[in-house]
Design an enzyme around this catalytic site. Structure first.
Site, PDB file in Angstrom:
ATOM      1  N   SER A 572       0.612  -1.101   0.385  1.00 12.09           N
ATOM      2  CA  SER A 572      -0.121  -0.159   0.147  1.00 12.09           C
ATOM      3  C   SER A 572       0.518   1.046  -0.027  1.00 12.09           C
ATOM      4  O   SER A 572       2.068   1.401   0.776  1.00 12.09           O
ATOM      5  CB  SER A 572      -0.772   0.416   0.985  1.00 12.09           C
ATOM      6  OG  SER A 572      -1.351   1.238   1.496  1.00 12.09           O
ATOM      7  N   TYR A 585      -2.993  -0.529  10.796  1.00 15.25           N
ATOM      8  CA  TYR A 585      -2.534  -1.207   8.860  1.00 15.25           C
ATOM      9  C   TYR A 585      -1.130  -0.914   8.178  1.00 15.25           C
ATOM     10  O   TYR A 585      -0.956  -1.858   7.979  1.00 15.25           O
ATOM     11  CB  TYR A 585      -3.920  -0.829   8.420  1.00 15.25           C
ATOM     12  CG  TYR A 585      -4.225  -1.064   6.719  1.00 15.25           C
ATOM     13  CD1 TYR A 585      -4.734  -1.809   6.271  1.00 15.25           C
ATOM     14  CD2 TYR A 585      -4.036   0.338   5.676  1.00 15.25           C
ATOM     15  CE1 TYR A 585      -4.759  -2.522   5.050  1.00 15.25           C
ATOM     16  CE2 TYR A 585      -3.627   0.382   4.646  1.00 15.25           C
ATOM     17  CZ  TYR A 585      -4.523  -1.497   3.910  1.00 15.25           C
ATOM     18  OH  TYR A 585      -3.941  -1.622   2.694  1.00 15.25           O
TER      19      TYR A 585
END
Length: 695
Positions: A572, A585
């Site tokens: 990401s 996350y």
């Protein structure tokens, strides 16, 4: 100057209607015969029908032959798969036939007999259909018929089985001369409904389509009954001690361990996809004392050995031999097989022969475990295995009533390295970029994972759709195509046993794995003080630990194959971008990003490349966003959830929203070969987020 234009008449319309009926009946007959594997193997055999149609140039009726074209399959045949030839021109070829030494020229001559655009390419068996003086002809490869055709005393057994109702045609390579032989024998035996072709198959004929089908089935079923009634109870000999089938769970566990090793060996010359079969037919054959002798004789029917090669490779160890001993012996046997195949080629090759195509086996037999078959794709590998099952059935039938005697090795070579076969291979379309590669994608039942699986399958890969939800994985795989294209497996990536099981299923389905995408993930967006240990542990279990477990199993399997491979992490932009309310996350994505660098450094010596993709927020089609992450992030940024994708787009340099397909594009770019010298790279797919630029 004037000319008379042919015009339609009631008679012309009637001829067209009758011709359409002939074609419809031919397709129906073909599909019926081809649907039953007792009648013929996949893509094996031909059917034909003769009829009349008006020539649009002359306005006169013309006799035509509709015959299954080269490479088609009877069970799925449609009108597009038929070649259409003028019978008068086809019969005229008899007068210009230059003899058996030059009969290959006759295939090119078939093109001059085509009617109109001609339909599909005529096959080598066209002469058999056009020269036999019957309106309908079937040429099939039933196991029972080939069993008689390959028996040492096949001619005698054919008479005993059928009397004078079916005649014997000695072996001759498929072609124009074989068509002349069958036509002559049919003419000389008006009482006959068909023939057994030595070493090859059967042919039946009749004046109507219905009767032709009935004649074909009569020959096949009569032969089956004859073999059953006359056959001895143990045609493959007594059981061989230690070679019986292992219990199912143990058998499949051993098969999964051997599959990548065997696939690597079978891919020495050209990459291959594998298929595993442990049917009773295979296991019973390998448990019997005569299997080494019979396997060494190889297959006989041309359709069989063109796909299975001249003979299989057979492991000569008992079923419970230690795994390391089996692996070592397979490597030795593979070297011997390659040397023997090269010797076979050199014994029979002439200066005009095509170059040797590859010396690796297409069929590998492991007693107590089963059969591994190989091909340029999963369908080809599957069909090769099906053909060897046909060959086992043929050997059983021949040995039950006589002695199995296939055609001579020199004849097999003449067909395997036939110039016409080489021309057929040259007409095959170019393979897709990921052909022969097997991909396993985690979290692939929805969102980014599903888009990646879809793209990889479209580019020629066989795909294992791995997902926590087994039902959704199966449904997503089914959307990609048959199980020759994709299979679905259940996989909790945080469970090492489940991960190993998923890779075992991949090995059994396709022979191994070459390309792994770590995509499974979830996200919980909370401020630091609201993030619980469970929030932290869950995300790290699935993405950090899960990626580690998947990559470890991938590396183990890829190392056993020895073919290199690709591991891609879907990380990401959050791996390098610091945003609010996202501690768990973003931390786990940074973990994944560094796993890429660590594994790229470690696995390069095995030819395994490890790279990553860093997407920005993918809202549309994303399982994570639909599961609550979207609402949480929308709340953080103070925008309605339905506008979150547009919000992300506005903050990028390009001003574009990132979709699952864009991430799939990056995975394809990393794995399709153009970046073959790239490892340890992260590709941003974020439409340009300056704060996430890599440094």
């Amino acid at each position: 100057m004037s000319a008379t234009r042919p015009h339609r008449t009631a008679e012309t319309d009637q001829e067209t209607t009758m011709a359409d009926s002939v074609i419809d009946d031919l397709i129906k007959r073909s599909n019926t015969l081809g649907a039953d594997p007792r009648n013929t193997n996949f893509a094996g055999g031909n059917t034909s029908a003769a009829g009349t149609r008006t020539d649009p140039v002359t306005g006169q009726p013309v006799e035509l032959l509709w015959v299954k074209g080269s490479g088609g399959d009877l069970g799925t045949l449609t009108e597009d798969g038929l070649a259409v030839l003028r019978l008068d021109r086809l019969h005229a070829l008899v007068d210009v036939y230059p003899g058996e030494e030059r009969e290959d020229e006759m295939v090119a001559a078939f093109d001059h007999c085509l009617f109109g655009k001609g339909g599909a390419a005529p096959s080598i068996d066209t002469a058999m259909h056009g020269l036999v003086r019957a309106a309908h002809v079937d040429h099939l490869h039933p196991d029972s018929g080939i069993a008689l055709a390959t028996a040492a005393d096949g001619e005698k057994l054919t008479r005993e089985c059928f009397g004078d109702r079916v005649v014997w045609v000695p072996w001759r390579r498929p072609g124009f001369q074989l068509g002349l032989d069958i036509a002559a024998i049919a003419e000389e035996n008006p009482q006959a409904i068909g023939a057994v072709l030595g070493g090859h198959g059967i042919t039946a004929w009749a004046d109507t389509s219905e009767q032709c089908q009935a004649n074909s089935l009569e020959i096949i079923r009569t032969a089956e009954a004859f073999l059953a009634e006359r056959g001895r109870p143990e045609p493959f000999g007594p059981a061989l001690e230690g070679y019986g089938a292992l219990p199912e769970e143990q058998r499949r566990e051993r098969a999964a361990a051997l599959a990548p090793v065997i696939r690597g060996l079978a891919s020495t010359d050209h990459p291959q996809v594998g298929r595993f079969t442990d049917s009773d037919v295979v296991l019973d054959f390998l448990a019997a004392a005569e299997h080494p002798r019979l396997a060494a004789l190889g297959t006989s029917c041309p359709d069989h050995f063109l796909r299975t090669k001249v003979r299989p490779m057979v492991l000569d160890l008992p079923a419970d031999a230690p795994l390391e001993d089996a692996v070592a012996r397979l490597r030795e046997l593979h070297e011997e097989y390659r040397a023997e195949y090269r010797a076979y080629y050199e014994r029979h090759a002439t200066p005009d022969s095509p170059a040797m195509r590859g010396a690796d086996p297409a069929i590998v037999l492991v007693p107590g475990v089963g059969m591994f078959s190989f091909g340029k794709d999963a369908k080809t590998a599957r069909v090769a295995g099906e053909f060897y099952v046909n060959a086992i059935n043929v050997m059983r039938g021949a040995e039950a009533v006589s002695t199995y005697r296939p055609i001579e090795e020199s004849e097999k070579f003449r067909i395997e390295y036939w110039a016409l076969e080489e021309a057929k291979l040259a007409r095959m379309p170019e393979p897709k970029p990921l052909a022969t590669r097997v991909a396993l994608v985690t979290g692939a039942a929805s969102g980014i994972g599903k888009a990646i699986a879809t793209r990889l399958a479209a580019e020629g890969a066989c795909v294992v759709v791995a997902d926590l939800d087994a039902g959704k994985a199966a449904d997503a795989a089914a959307e990609l195509g048959s199980n020759d294209v994709a299979v679905g497996v259940s996989c909790d990536v945080s469970d090492a046993v489940a991960v190993a099981a998923a890779f075992a299923e991949a090995a059994l389905a396709f022979g191994g794995v070459d390309l792994v995408v770590n995509n499974a993930g979830l996200s919980i967006s909370k401020p630091l003080l609201e993030t619980t240990e469970r929030d932290w542990d869950l995300q790290h279990d699935v993405m950090a630990k899960g990626s580690f477990l998947v990559s470890r199993e991938a590396a183990r399997l890829m190392s056993a194959q020895g073919l290199g491979g690709d591991i891609v992490y879907i990380a990401s932009k959050n791996a390098v971008f610091a945003g609010p309310n996202n501690i768990a996350y973003s931390s786990v994505k940074a973990d994944q990003a560094h796993q890429v660098r660590l594994l790229a450094a470690e696995l390069g010596s095995e030819g395994i490349r490890v790279n990553g993709v860093n997407p920005d927020g993918v809202v549309r089609g994303s399982g994570i966003f639909a599961g609550g992450w979207g609402a949480q992030r929308a709340k953080v940024y103070g925008v309605p959830e339905e506008e979150l994708g547009a919000f992300y787009a506005k903050r990028t340099i390009l001003g574009r929203e990132v979709l699952p397909e864009h991430v799939a594009n990056a995975v394809f770019a990393l794995t399709a070969g153009e970046l073959s010298h790239t490892t340890g790279l992260h590709i941003p797919v974020d439409a340009g987020v300056a704060a996430a630029f890599l440094r």
